[in-house]
Write an enzyme that holds these catalytic residues in place. Structure first.
Site, PDB file in Angstrom:
ATOM      1  N   GLY A 122      59.021  20.746  39.486  1.00 57.60           N
ATOM      2  CA  GLY A 122      58.422  21.977  38.976  1.00 57.60           C
ATOM      3  C   GLY A 122      56.910  21.895  39.063  1.00 57.60           C
ATOM      4  O   GLY A 122      56.242  22.830  39.478  1.00 57.60           O
ATOM      5  N   HIS A 149      52.950  21.620  29.391  1.00 55.99           N
ATOM      6  CA  HIS A 149      53.557  20.306  29.624  1.00 55.99           C
ATOM      7  C   HIS A 149      52.616  19.425  30.453  1.00 55.99           C
ATOM      8  O   HIS A 149      52.329  18.283  30.085  1.00 55.99           O
ATOM      9  CB  HIS A 149      54.891  20.511  30.354  1.00 55.99           C
ATOM     10  CG  HIS A 149      55.642  19.255  30.666  1.00 55.99           C
ATOM     11  ND1 HIS A 149      56.794  18.895  30.027  1.00 55.99           N
ATOM     12  CD2 HIS A 149      55.399  18.267  31.550  1.00 55.99           C
ATOM     13  CE1 HIS A 149      57.227  17.739  30.499  1.00 55.99           C
ATOM     14  NE2 HIS A 149      56.397  17.341  31.445  1.00 55.99           N
ATOM     15  N   GLU A 150      52.119  19.964  31.548  1.00 50.95           N
ATOM     16  CA  GLU A 150      51.269  19.162  32.434  1.00 50.95           C
ATOM     17  C   GLU A 150      49.920  18.855  31.774  1.00 50.95           C
ATOM     18  O   GLU A 150      49.385  17.754  31.932  1.00 50.95           O
ATOM     19  CB  GLU A 150      51.060  19.860  33.780  1.00 50.95           C
ATOM     20  CG  GLU A 150      52.349  20.254  34.514  1.00 50.95           C
ATOM     21  CD  GLU A 150      53.353  19.128  34.653  1.00 50.95           C
ATOM     22  OE1 GLU A 150      52.945  17.954  34.717  1.00 50.95           O
ATOM     23  OE2 GLU A 150      54.574  19.425  34.675  1.00 50.95           O
ATOM     24  N   GLU A 182      57.902  11.669  29.178  1.00 51.11           N
ATOM     25  CA  GLU A 182      58.453  12.997  29.447  1.00 51.11           C
ATOM     26  C   GLU A 182      58.989  13.673  28.191  1.00 51.11           C
ATOM     27  O   GLU A 182      58.868  14.874  28.023  1.00 51.11           O
ATOM     28  CB  GLU A 182      59.539  12.921  30.519  1.00 51.11           C
ATOM     29  CG  GLU A 182      59.003  12.546  31.896  1.00 51.11           C
ATOM     30  CD  GLU A 182      57.883  13.466  32.388  1.00 51.11           C
ATOM     31  OE1 GLU A 182      57.645  14.531  31.787  1.00 51.11           O
ATOM     32  OE2 GLU A 182      57.214  13.098  33.372  1.00 51.11           O
ATOM     33  N   HIS A 223      50.162  15.973  29.437  1.00 55.31           N
ATOM     34  CA  HIS A 223      50.158  14.681  30.128  1.00 55.31           C
ATOM     35  C   HIS A 223      48.747  14.185  30.457  1.00 55.31           C
ATOM     36  O   HIS A 223      48.567  12.998  30.724  1.00 55.31           O
ATOM     37  CB  HIS A 223      50.895  14.793  31.461  1.00 55.31           C
ATOM     38  CG  HIS A 223      52.389  14.643  31.384  1.00 55.31           C
ATOM     39  ND1 HIS A 223      53.006  13.619  30.721  1.00 55.31           N
ATOM     40  CD2 HIS A 223      53.392  15.371  31.933  1.00 55.31           C
ATOM     41  CE1 HIS A 223      54.326  13.732  30.871  1.00 55.31           C
ATOM     42  NE2 HIS A 223      54.581  14.790  31.599  1.00 55.31           N
ATOM     43  N   ASN A 227      49.139  15.223  38.119  1.00 57.12           N
ATOM     44  CA  ASN A 227      48.033  14.437  38.698  1.00 57.12           C
ATOM     45  C   ASN A 227      46.760  14.685  37.912  1.00 57.12           C
ATOM     46  O   ASN A 227      46.403  15.830  37.626  1.00 57.12           O
ATOM     47  CB  ASN A 227      47.799  14.844  40.147  1.00 57.12           C
ATOM     48  CG  ASN A 227      49.083  14.992  40.920  1.00 57.12           C
ATOM     49  OD1 ASN A 227      49.843  14.052  41.034  1.00 57.12           O
ATOM     50  ND2 ASN A 227      49.352  16.191  41.403  1.00 57.12           N
TER      51      ASN A 227
HETATM   52 ZN   LIG Z   1      56.265  15.622  32.587  1.00 51.82          ZN
END
Ligand SMILES: [Zn+2]
Ligand SMILES: *[C@@H]1O[C@H](CO)[C@@H](O)[C@H](O)[C@H]1NC(C)=O
Ligand SMILES: *[C@@H]1O[C@H](CO)[C@@H](O)[C@H](O)[C@H]1NC(C)=O
Ligand SMILES: *[C@@H]1O[C@H](CO)[C@@H](O)[C@H](O)[C@H]1NC(C)=O
Ligand SMILES: *[C@@H]1O[C@H](CO)[C@@H](O)[C@H](O)[C@H]1NC(C)=O
Ligand SMILES: *[C@@H]1O[C@H](CO)[C@@H](O)[C@H](O)[C@H]1NC(C)=O
Ligand SMILES: *[C@@H]1O[C@H](CO)[C@@H](O)[C@H](O)[C@H]1NC(C)=O
Length: 892
Positions: free
Chosen positions: A339, A375-376, A398, A379, A343
């Site tokens: 999805g 979500h990204e 995750e 991270h 990075n």
């Molecule tokens: Zn993730």
């Protein structure tokens, strides 16, 4: 729903069998809804040797036969220059060339340099020493393709404590395989365009340049990209310098990037394209959204740009750590396997997860975009700044992002009540999987996750959704204040470093210890039960004796899970951490619960809702017989929405496992005729889908259709009155339920519905330039019209699919074409999935799955996958998600 609402946002179930036996059962994955607020003295090069392929040997104990790098060398910094060719060479091959230097420190004396390299043809290798002593000369260079190493055997030893530099020059293929440095293609204004892009996670950085490709081998990366003039080069860092050069007669631009922070290889990204962007400078931080020029021109990046700033600020506050980088780029790629990918500083997305069109995309598309972005972005700290040491702890990375994505998205869309939806999207979803004997614990042993394909397997629903569910539970019982305090010291303590999951427990414990918070066990002791064991328990309470027993909840109780991973029975799970001996429930949590349940109030018809709204454990209840059940069906609206959704899901799970009669589960759907809320409907429809697939060829099919048709009619009428099917309901989940009303009414054959929808589609076919169907209703309308229609409708949809420039619209049409009811059309469609010009590789498996979930297509897809097994496995076997999803989808 007022106060009761907050408290009842829970999962877990109490089943009370009222009557002679007086036994109650609890499924106790107590995921209680959290209350959110809240260079130097270089010595002359030694040798340049040509590389050779190593002989394939039987397994041995040689370091190059091991899947993990030895701890002898530690990389410090890399200098990588890559030149992707966006036109094929004379032989039709797309390639990239590159050179890379890695400076590493020798930690332990060795005469072997083992570095990852996969599918690269290396033409030059030079080793130099940075210290006063020269580097030993190279004896031989071997490529180990199985373990993906380049092994440099030296004539002498590297000295511990000294630094060395290894230079390599190489060529790789810029293939369309969605992994490593790969190419994506699309057409714009009749011109074919090529993008060079990357997907490193988990083990494909080694496909772009030789590197120590493990998450704990962090280093600083100096990246340089050579690219055709007029194209844009992006990487993790900001652009430092851009000059026009001529190389091998080609007119190029050389873009040099600022060195990265200390980071893992799997988070690198390099992209060359002719994309356009929109940007926003948010308190010195540069936020940009990149996409195809047409998409940017059409404003499709605007929504993503609108929500990114607020979400980033939310996480800065939540983590108490400023965003660690000077820029945040997000880019939508026409071909992308997962999805999105986090990075560091250059997040990559599938187009449907980033691009939004105000007129054409639905609210579901919007929700996906905002949650994936959250979500990204989550991270960027949790995962990127602090990184797991090895892939066996992926669930923490995750699971955490999958939990806090709801918090971040809620910040951007505060009116949506999006945090409720974790119950449907993660908790219910993982219940169904974790209740199988084939499930597995969240945590794996490091030595069990070694090969690239084993690492791929860890990216599953257990890691994401169960991880999210248990972390949400943890945050809730610690309270969010304590949870975030522990999180903040954890991030601060381990920044630019690596951890194992128990490091987080240590910091949470320290946060607990600073409060007067009464926790009966340590965080570790409580969490071990959820992390080290698979599944979740079903607890049975004998309301007459107070005796409590628990067993592993299995959907198929006749199956025997792997013993070393299964639950040991007694006292292993506690909702609140209090040890609960099987036969000795005094003073325990359940004891109190039983008191409540068997108390005087129990007899009162008003008991349920009242009790639930006071019950901070968030358990919900199902009564088999008697008054209690009547309470439920007479006053369903007095039970909070989430509980109504849970009661249904829990009842179906208990029924599937044989704990209660199926008729009782079905009875929980009786109140749907009075229900207008989304969550209970969605929960029921998810569960009834199973019956549809199971009963489609039996005499039960038609009575089921009739029953569901009867239940949905009032809902259809409700939305007819409310919207006339031209307005959009205000609430986010109301919009979803409007879609459910249309879908179920049409699929059960309600004439007013099918007339309406087929009319819209005919209108569109008559005038293809003007699509009269509301964005939210398109998926259902297309599917319904294509199912009712024939070749003409299908071909029209195919034509529109090829024509549209909006990825979310393409996805809707692609899914709807799987709704056809003529086998030959479905077979033709299946064959299209093998041709990447017709169906992109990234979409092939999901198209096959859509066809398999159509009652007519089920067996066709199964035959198709078996007939083309070898080809499909070769194409998609390597990707993290798509192959396992495929097997899962076609066998469901
Ligand atoms: Zn993730
Ligand atoms: C990286 O390598 C290039 C040429 O290979 C060299 O010009 C440059 O100075 C190097 N940069 C660093 C930071 O080592
Ligand atoms: C790498 O070498 C092999 C064997 O010589 C060759 O078949 C392949 O095409 C080369 N790859 C590239 C990208 O040049
Ligand atoms: C490089 O060349 C392009 C096109 O030829 C030109 O537009 C650009 O201004 C040049 N850039 C520099 C830094 O000279
Ligand atoms: C983005 O924000 C602007 C300003 O608030 C607003 O006008 C616009 O409609 C938003 N765009 C989208 C797609 O939400
Ligand atoms: C169908 O629509 C017509 C006209 O809008 C209405 O009179 C009728 O009651 C509807 N029937 C059903 C079953 O909803
Ligand atoms: C894939 O489809 C395109 C477009 O229809 C066609 O030209 C091409 O021959 C097909 N390729 C294969 C391998 O069938």
């Amino acid at each position: 729903m007022g106060k009761g609402f907050v408290i009842s946002k829970a999962v877990g179930i109490v089943l009370i069998v009222v009557g002679a036996a007086a036994v109650a059962t609890i499924i106790a994955l107590s995921v209680v809804y959290s209350q959110e607020k809240s260079k130097n003295n270089e010595v002359k090069p030694t040798t340049t040797t040509t590389t050779s392929a190593a002989p394939t040997t039987a397994a041995s104990n040689e370091p190059w036969d091991q899947w993990r790098l030895p701890q002898t060398l530690s990389p410090q910094s890399y200098n990588v220059t890559l030149w992707p060719r966006l036109q094929p060479d004379e032989t039709g091959l797309y390639i990239f060339t590159g050179m890379s230097s890695v400076i590493f420190k020798c930690v332990e004396e060795t005469d072997l340099i083992l570095i990852h390299s996969n599918k690269l043809n290396i033409s030059e290798t030079v080793l130099t020493a940075h210290g006063s002593n020269p580097a030993p000369s190279i004896d031989s260079i071997m490529m180990y393709t199985k373990t993906q190493y380049m092994a440099i055997h030296l004539k002498g030893k590297l000295t511990a404590g000294e630094s060395y530099e290894l230079y390599t020059k190489f060529v790789g293929e810029l293939a369309d395989d969605l992994g490593g440095f790969y190419r994506s293609e699309y057409e714009e204004n009749g011109v074919k365009k090529v993008v060079a892009t990357t997907q490193m996670q988990a083990t494909d950085a080694r496909k772009a340049f030789p590197c120590f490709d493990e998450p704990a081998m962090k280093a600083v990366f100096h990246i340089t990209l050579l690219h055709d003039r007029g194209t844009v080069a992006l990487s993790n860092g900001a652009v430092k310098d851009k000059v026009n050069i001529t190389e091998d007669g080609a007119l190029l631009t050389k873009t040099t990037f600022e060195p990265t922070e200390v980071m893992s290889t799997y988070l690198l990204a390099f992209i060359v394209s002719d994309f356009d962007y929109i940007e926003q400078i948010d308190e010195k931080l540069q936020i940009r959204i990149y996409a195809r020029q047409e998409a940017i021109k059409a404003g499709q990046g605007e929504y993503a740009l609108n929500v990114t700033g607020p979400i980033l600020r939310f996480f800065e506050d939540y983590y108490r750590v400023p965003y660690p980088l000077p820029k945040s780029d997000q880019i939508a790629l026409p071909d992308f396997n997962a999805g999105a990918m986090e990075n560091w500083g250059l997040i990559t997305y599938r187009e449907t997860a980033l691009l939004y069109d105000n007129e054409i995309s639905s609210n579901a598309n919007k929700e996906r975009i905002v949650t994936v972005i959250a979500h990204e972005l989550a991270h960027q700290w949790f995962g990127n700044l602090v990184t797991i040491r090895w892939w066996n702890d992926l669930w923490l990375n995750e699971g955490f992002a999958s939990y806090v994505e709801y918090l971040g998205a809620d910040e951007a869309e505060s009116k949506w009540n999006i945090k409720d939806l974790i119950v449907l999207n993660d908790v219910h979803r993982v219940f169904a999987i974790d209740a199988l004997a084939s499930s597995h614990p969240l945590s794996s042993k490091e030595e069990d996750i070694q090969r690239p394909e084993q690492i791929s397997e860890v990216f599953d629903t257990i890691s994401y959704s169960k991880g999210a569910s248990v972390l949400r539970m943890l945050s809730d019982f610690l309270t969010e204040t304590v949870f975030t305090q522990g999180l903040q010291t954890y991030l601060d303590h381990f920044k630019f470093d690596n951890t194992v999951y128990t490091d987080l427990w240590v910091h949470l414990q320290a946060a607990v210890d600073k409060t007067t918070h009464d926790l009966p066990k340590t965080v570790q002791e409580i969490m071990d039960r959820w992390v080290l064991q698979m599944g979740f328990p079903v607890v049975t309470i004998n309301t007459a004796t107070g005796q409590i027993t628990q067993e592993h909840f299995l959907l198929d109780p006749t199956t025997k899970p792997d013993t070393h991973q299964s639950l040991t029975m007694s006292g292993l799970y506690q909702l609140d951490g209090q040890r609960q001996e099987q036969k000795n429930p005094q003073n325990g949590y359940y004891r109190k619960l039983i008191k409540k349940m068997t108390g005087k109030q129990m007899q009162m018809s008003g008991f349920w809702p009242t009790s639930m709204s006071q019950d901070t454990t968030g358990l919900t209840m199902i009564m088999k017989t008697g008054n209690a059940y009547l309470v439920f069906s007479r006053h369903p609206q007095s039970i909070p929405v989430i509980n109504r959704a849970q009661i249904i899901d829990d009842a179906f799970n208990l029924a599937k496992a044989g704990h209660i009669e199926t008729t009782l589960a079905l009875r929980t759907t009786l109140f749907l005729s009075e229900e207008t809320e989304y969550m209970p409907w969605e929960s029921a429809l998810d569960n009834l889908d199973y019956f549809y697939l199971m009963f489609d060829r039996t005499e039960l099919y038609s009575p089921m259709q009739a029953y569901l048709g009867k239940q949905v009619k009032p809902l259809f009428e409700h939305f007819t009155d409310l919207t006339g099917w031209t307005d959009v309901p205000l609430g986010h989940t109301d919009q979803y339920n409007q879609v459910n009303a249309l879908r179920v009414a049409c699929s059960t054959g309600l004439k007013n519905c099918t007339d309406l929808v087929n009319g819209w589609f005919q209108q569109w076919m008559n005038n293809p330039d003007v699509n009269p169907i509301k964005a939210n209703l398109r998926s259902v309308a297309y599917c319904s019209a294509i199912a009712a229609g024939g070749e003409e409708e299908w071909n029209f949809a195919w034509e529109m699919f090829q024509k549209t420039n909006v990825a979310t619209e393409k996805d809707k049409l692609r899914a709807a074409m799987a709704c056809a009811t003529q086998p030959w059309i479905l077979n033709r469609y299946l064959s299209y999935t093998l041709n990447a010009t017709l169906i992109r590789k990234q979409d092939a498996t999901s198209t096959i799955i859509s066809i398999a979930s159509n009652v007519v297509g089920q067996s066709l897809a199964w035959d198709f996958v078996r007939a083309n097994w070898e080809y499909i496995f070769n194409q998609y076997g390597g990707g993290s998600f798509s192959f396992s999803n495929l097997v899962n989808g076609v066998t469901k």
